[in-house]
Design an enzyme around this catalytic site. Structure first.
Site, PDB file in Angstrom:
ATOM      1  N   CYS A 417       0.785  -1.225   0.000  1.00  0.00           N
ATOM      2  CA  CYS A 417       0.000   0.000   0.000  1.00  0.00           C
ATOM      3  C   CYS A 417       0.820   1.279   0.000  1.00  0.00           C
ATOM      4  O   CYS A 417       0.526   2.206  -0.755  1.00  0.00           O
ATOM      5  CB  CYS A 417      -0.986  -0.014   1.156  1.00  0.00           C
ATOM      6  SG  CYS A 417      -0.211  -0.216   2.765  1.00  0.00           S
ATOM      7  N   HIS A 461      -2.823   0.693   6.598  1.00  0.00           N
ATOM      8  CA  HIS A 461      -3.006   0.911   5.174  1.00  0.00           C
ATOM      9  C   HIS A 461      -2.656   2.351   4.827  1.00  0.00           C
ATOM     10  O   HIS A 461      -2.573   3.217   5.707  1.00  0.00           O
ATOM     11  CB  HIS A 461      -4.473   0.607   4.816  1.00  0.00           C
ATOM     12  CG  HIS A 461      -4.714   0.467   3.354  1.00  0.00           C
ATOM     13  ND1 HIS A 461      -3.972  -0.370   2.556  1.00  0.00           N
ATOM     14  CD2 HIS A 461      -5.641   1.051   2.533  1.00  0.00           C
ATOM     15  CE1 HIS A 461      -4.426  -0.287   1.304  1.00  0.00           C
ATOM     16  NE2 HIS A 461      -5.436   0.570   1.270  1.00  0.00           N
ATOM     17  N   ASP A 477      -7.720   4.656  -3.953  1.00  0.00           N
ATOM     18  CA  ASP A 477      -6.848   3.659  -3.333  1.00  0.00           C
ATOM     19  C   ASP A 477      -6.155   2.853  -4.420  1.00  0.00           C
ATOM     20  O   ASP A 477      -6.725   1.918  -4.978  1.00  0.00           O
ATOM     21  CB  ASP A 477      -7.679   2.741  -2.430  1.00  0.00           C
ATOM     22  CG  ASP A 477      -6.779   1.815  -1.609  1.00  0.00           C
ATOM     23  OD1 ASP A 477      -5.556   1.811  -1.860  1.00  0.00           O
ATOM     24  OD2 ASP A 477      -7.309   1.120  -0.728  1.00  0.00           O
TER      25      ASP A 477
END
Lengths: 663, 320
Positions: A417, A461, A477
């Site tokens: 991430c 994250h 994202d």
């Protein structure tokens, strides 16, 4: 029958068994500290305790006073050299342990034994500075039990009790004390600490998000199974893919590291659209930082924690660091629109790209931007780039220090991430779209037993937020583009099981193990909420639940007194009921009646006279009742010394005695 | 100074009605209980634990504090109960010679379970500990060292216990009026009693003893096998005991006037030695001291009577 016991002098040397019990209790209570202690202290304590055991065991002489003084000073210096302090949590506990061990070594009298045992109780308390988990709580209860058993041993002056004779009365005392302990725990007026400044090193060894991000930094966090916080939803849980818990927002970029801005101002929450509210309560573990977590986007400042506020970038911040477990209630909006009117001056800062660093990435961003007509298309173009060539892994190769994002985007193409979020944000900025990195947690694990969401460090994250004209801030994202399963199913689903234990319990949802695991989590959650997190607020809530909205200390004191007397009364009753004299044999009662009747007539039974001797005398002195006396005596002997008597026979005996007229 | 004031206050508060008729049951109102020194220290420990728990917000610290506090409360009840309902009765207080250890005997009974570490002490002396088991009278002998002859009074005895955890001191006072007779220490250099005994008694008065066969009587428990009339038993006349009477014909008088000593005590020591010697010879002897004349006889009882007369001579309230 008599048993004579010899005189025992209290000034005799301490009983070996008792000393060994005390040493064992000390070893038990010190054991949980050992992994935290430097090696030399653990070895030092082991040697000292063994030495003390040897002194008692073989009546060896005690070390000389000058020796003790030297060792004590040396150990203080040793602790200072190890910790550069003798105060603070770690150093203070180490000092206490060393002093307790040395106290054992010079312990000769009953009085010093008492001091050593009390030091043991302090060691129990210090363990709780490091952990207040259920297992440690139970373990320490056992330690207290052993200490009480030791106290009982030392107070059994005159005889040496065996194992059970120590442990059983100790267990009785501990168990009888539990109800009163519970009453005091619930009712004792709670004061919110600290009373004085906490030692500075309480944050040692805590994990959690930090206020900076660089490629590869989160991977250690993601391997940690530690719980970050737990969430209880009021009503249904939102879809898993929307569980973005917002944490630090990073805007400053130096080519490698993303940072939080030095200054942040709190802002009005001006949402132009807010729908789909979700209500929930978060129980957060201490992480020594000020930020709290809320689902995108937070509605209001938490009701219960008035010392928290929302910053203009929607970060939820507490005034003081979270250094104890804390619970707050939140409302968030899942469908929202905000920030369309963000001032240009702020947006300009979010376009900053460190000149000369990551040139190929900047070039790529500019390329994407020029290829597309609007912001949305630009974002999609970049997302598409990630979805085609990149692989999600927690073991990414090391990146170039100067141009890490160039290295990542064009060479390694392996990451997770924070690589994706960082690179994506940089692409956006290069293409002229204001963007920032948001870190926090995504997803979590639902405990099916109490519908609680457990969010671990592994769920940490990072994602991006871009500012699109007319739309405001939009969450993007990039990790979802690379590994949709990470966002939809959590990090374990994306990676497969981490480690052996997890592969045993987390790999599938079948069998007993997940159930046990969930039950354990539910228990932990209850424990954290009601035991560890029991504070002034919880106490008020507890009384509200009982229907007592306003509770002052007088009411508490009153109930405490009631509880004390109730428990004291119950224990006393339990103790005294055993002292009641055994029920007297009805045959004896009848016989005494018979004797007193005859005594009134002038034939008093002498204390040494048995029934038959007495009968002989009665016969000679009162011949008129000879037959009746013989009958009564025979019945009495049969009832008392023979086969016994039924109820009817006893009644018959009483009847005969009543009918006796000796006068 | 303060100790003295405390002592007199406690004497005033706990003044007992003396002596009491045995057995004495330690009922509720006779038992006092206060924290021991350890107990006060424990209270301080609890306070520190509480402050630590508040400061560090340790819920389990609160639990520990309250658990220990509740345990102290429960232990108080246990300590009190360890003493409650014990029954005490006076026991043997055998006479000793001056300089020997004397013992005051106290019998202790429990109505139910074993009571551990029950202590009895005289004021200002080391206590004696005993476990009191049910079903028997547990004898506790409280030692007292003697220096002079006379009568030693046990005075008021303190029965106390700190079992199980030593945080509380529960106690009660009893006074049975126990006394020990301390005989004068025999003077080993006094030699034998003078042989020129002067007979003051009339000839031919029978004195109960074993010298001459007198009569047969029914056997009583305690008669020695030597006295049993075995021949009568063989003739199936039942168990009979032969009774003898000593004819006080040749007897020894132990006389105050014949004992030489530096002072009164030395003289009494000489006399005590002679009494023991005479008893050892198996001789019939009498004792004559100012104010007391014990006619000649022999046997343990007689010896005890003579020694007691010496012990209490002119000094009915001797200190230990």
């Amino acid at each position: 029958m008599t048993a004579t016991s010899p005189a025992v002098s209290i000034s005799a040397p301490l009983d070996v068994k008792n000393v060994l019990w005390l040493l064992a209790a000390m070893v038990f209570v010190m054991a949980p500290h050992v992994p935290r202690l430097p090696y030399w202290i653990a070895i030092f304590c082991a040697v000292v305790i063994a030495w003390r055991g040897w002194i008692s065991w073989s009546a060896w002489h005690f070390p000389r006073r000058w020796f003790m003084v030297i060792v004590t000073l040396a150990s203080i210096v040793g602790i200072w050299l190890t910790y550069r302090s003798v105060f603070g949590r770690e150093a203070g506990v180490a000092l206490l342990i060393v002093m307790a061990a040395l106290k054992l070594l010079e312990m000769r009298t009953q009085r010093e034994v008492t001091l050593a045992i009390y030091l043991g109780f302090f060691l129990v308390l210090t363990s709780f500075l490091f952990s207040q988990s259920i297992p440690l709580g139970i373990y320490m209860l056992v330690c207290v039990w052993i200490f009480v058993a030791t106290m009982i041993g030392f107070n059994r002056i005159g005889s040496s009790p065996n194992f059970a004779e120590r442990l059983r009365p100790a267990a009785a005392i501990v168990i009888q004390a539990l109800p009163l302990m519970a009453a005091f725990f619930l009712l004792f007026p709670r004061v919110q600490g600290p009373l004085w400044a906490l030692p500075r090193d309480t944050s040692a060894g805590r994990t959690g998000l930090s206020d900076t991000m660089q490629p590869g930094q989160l991977s250690n966090l993601i391997k940690s199974e530690e719980v970050a916080f737990r969430v209880q939803f009021e009503g249904d849980m939102p879809p898993y893919g929307l569980l973005y818990f917002r944490g630090p927002v990073l805007t400053e970029f130096d080519g490698r590291t993303w940072r939080m801005p030095e200054l942040s101002s709190s802002g009005q929450l001006r949402y132009s659209r807010r729908e789909r509210p979700v209500h929930y309560a978060v129980t957060i573990e201490p992480h020594q930082k000020t930020w709290l977590f809320a689902i995108d986007v937070p509605a209001e400042v938490p009701k219960t924690t008035t010392r928290a506020g929302v910053l203009y970038d929607l970060q939820l911040r507490n005034i003081v660091p979270v250094n104890q477990r804390m619970r707050y209630e939140m409302t968030s909006w899942l469908d929202y629109r905000y920030g369309e009117e963000t001032p240009r001056v702020i947006l300009m800062r979010l376009l900053h790209v460190e000149p000369g660093r990551n040139p190929r990435t900047v070039e790529l961003g500019q390329k994407f931007s020029s290829e597309t007509t609007n912001a949305r298309a630009f974002v999609n173009r970049a997302m598409q780039h990630f979805s085609t060539q990149f692989t999600y892994t927690l073991e990414p190769p090391k990146l170039d220090l100067r141009d890490p994002y160039d290295d990542f985007l064009f060479n390694t193409k392996l990451g997770f991430c924070e690589h994706f979020a960082g690179a994506f944000t940089l692409l956006m900025r290069a293409g002229g779209l204001p963007a920032r990195v948001v870190t926090g947690y995504q997803g979590g694990e639902v405990n099916p037993l109490n519908r609680e969401l457990i969010v671990r460090q592994a769920d940490a994250h990072a994602w991006s937020e871009v500012w699109i004209p007319e739309e405001g801030w939009v969450r993007v994202d990039p990790t979802a583009a690379v590994s949709p399963v990470r966002v939809e199913g959590g990090v374990n689903a994306a990676l497969g099981p981490i480690g052996v234990l997890n592969s045993l319990i987390a790999s599938d949802g079948s069998g007993m193990l997940p159930y046990v695991r969930y039950a354990w989590h539910m228990m932990n959650s209850q424990w954290n909420q009601w035991i560890i997190g029991y504070n002034t607020d919880r106490q008020r809530q507890f009384f509200m639940n009982l229907g007592l909205p306003t509770v002052d200390w007088r009411t508490l004191a009153f109930w405490l007194v009631v509880a004390t007397f109730a428990v004291g009364g119950a224990v006393s009753f339990g103790l005294l009921v055993r002292d009641r004299p055994p029920r007297r044999d009805p045959a004896v009662v009848a016989w005494q009646r018979y004797c007193s009747k005859l005594a009134a007539a002038g034939v008093t039974r002498a204390p040494y006279e048995g029934p038959l001797d007495y009968l002989a005398r009665v016969k000679s002195m009162k011949p008129q009742v000879a037959a009746a006396a013989e009958d009564i005596t025979r019945r009495y002997i049969e009832a008392r010394y023979g086969a016994g008597a039924t109820k009817a026979e006893l009644k018959e005996l009483m009847q005969r005695i009543a009918e006796l007229r000796p006068a | 100074m303060i100790a003295n004031i405390r002592q007199s206050i406690s004497d005033w508060i706990f003044r007992a009605t003396i002596p009491e008729s045995p057995p004495v049951t330690l009922v509720q109102r006779r038992i006092f209980i206060l924290p021991s020194k350890q107990g006060y220290l424990f209270a301080l420990v609890l306070l520190l634990l509480l402050v630590g728990s508040i400061n560090y917000n340790l819920s389990l610290g609160y639990m520990l504090t309250f658990l220990l506090m509740s345990m102290a409360g429960v232990a108080m009840l246990h300590t009190w109960r360890n003493l409650a309902h014990l029954r005490l009765r006076p026991g043997r207080c055998d006479p000793v010679f001056a300089g020997d250890m004397a013992h005051f005997g106290v019998g202790v009974e429990t109505p139910s379970q074993t009571r551990f570490a029950i202590a009895i002490r005289r004021r200002g002396e080391e206590p004696v500990y005993a476990d009191v088991v049910p079903g028997v009278t547990n004898g506790v002998a409280i030692p007292v060292s003697t220096r002079r002859r006379g009568l030693v009074r046990a005075g008021r005895l303190e029965v106390f216990t700190r079992y199980p955890v030593g945080l509380f001191h529960a106690w009660s006072y009893i006074d049975f009026g126990l006394t020990v007779v301390v005989y004068p220490k025999p003077d080993p250099f006094a030699g034998s009693p003078p042989s020129q005994s002067r007979s003051h008694s009339e000839e031919g008065i029978p004195v109960a003893g074993e010298e001459e066969f007198n009569m047969l009587r029914a056997y009583r428990a305690g008669d020695t096998p030597k006295q049993i009339a075995w021949k009568a038993l063989a003739r199936e006349q039942g168990l009979l005991t032969k009774e003898f009477s000593a004819m006080a014909s040749s007897e020894l008088w132990i006389d105050w006037d014949e004992a030489r000593g530096a002072d009164l005590e030395a003289r009494l020591s000489v006399l005590a030695h002679w009494v023991i010697q005479a008893e050892g010879f198996g001789q019939s002897y009498g004792l004559r001291i100012p104010g007391t004349v014990i006619p000649p006889n022999r046997g343990d009882l007689h010896q005890a009577r003579c020694l007691e007369a010496l012990a209490l001579f002119d000094n009915p309230e001797a200190a230990q």
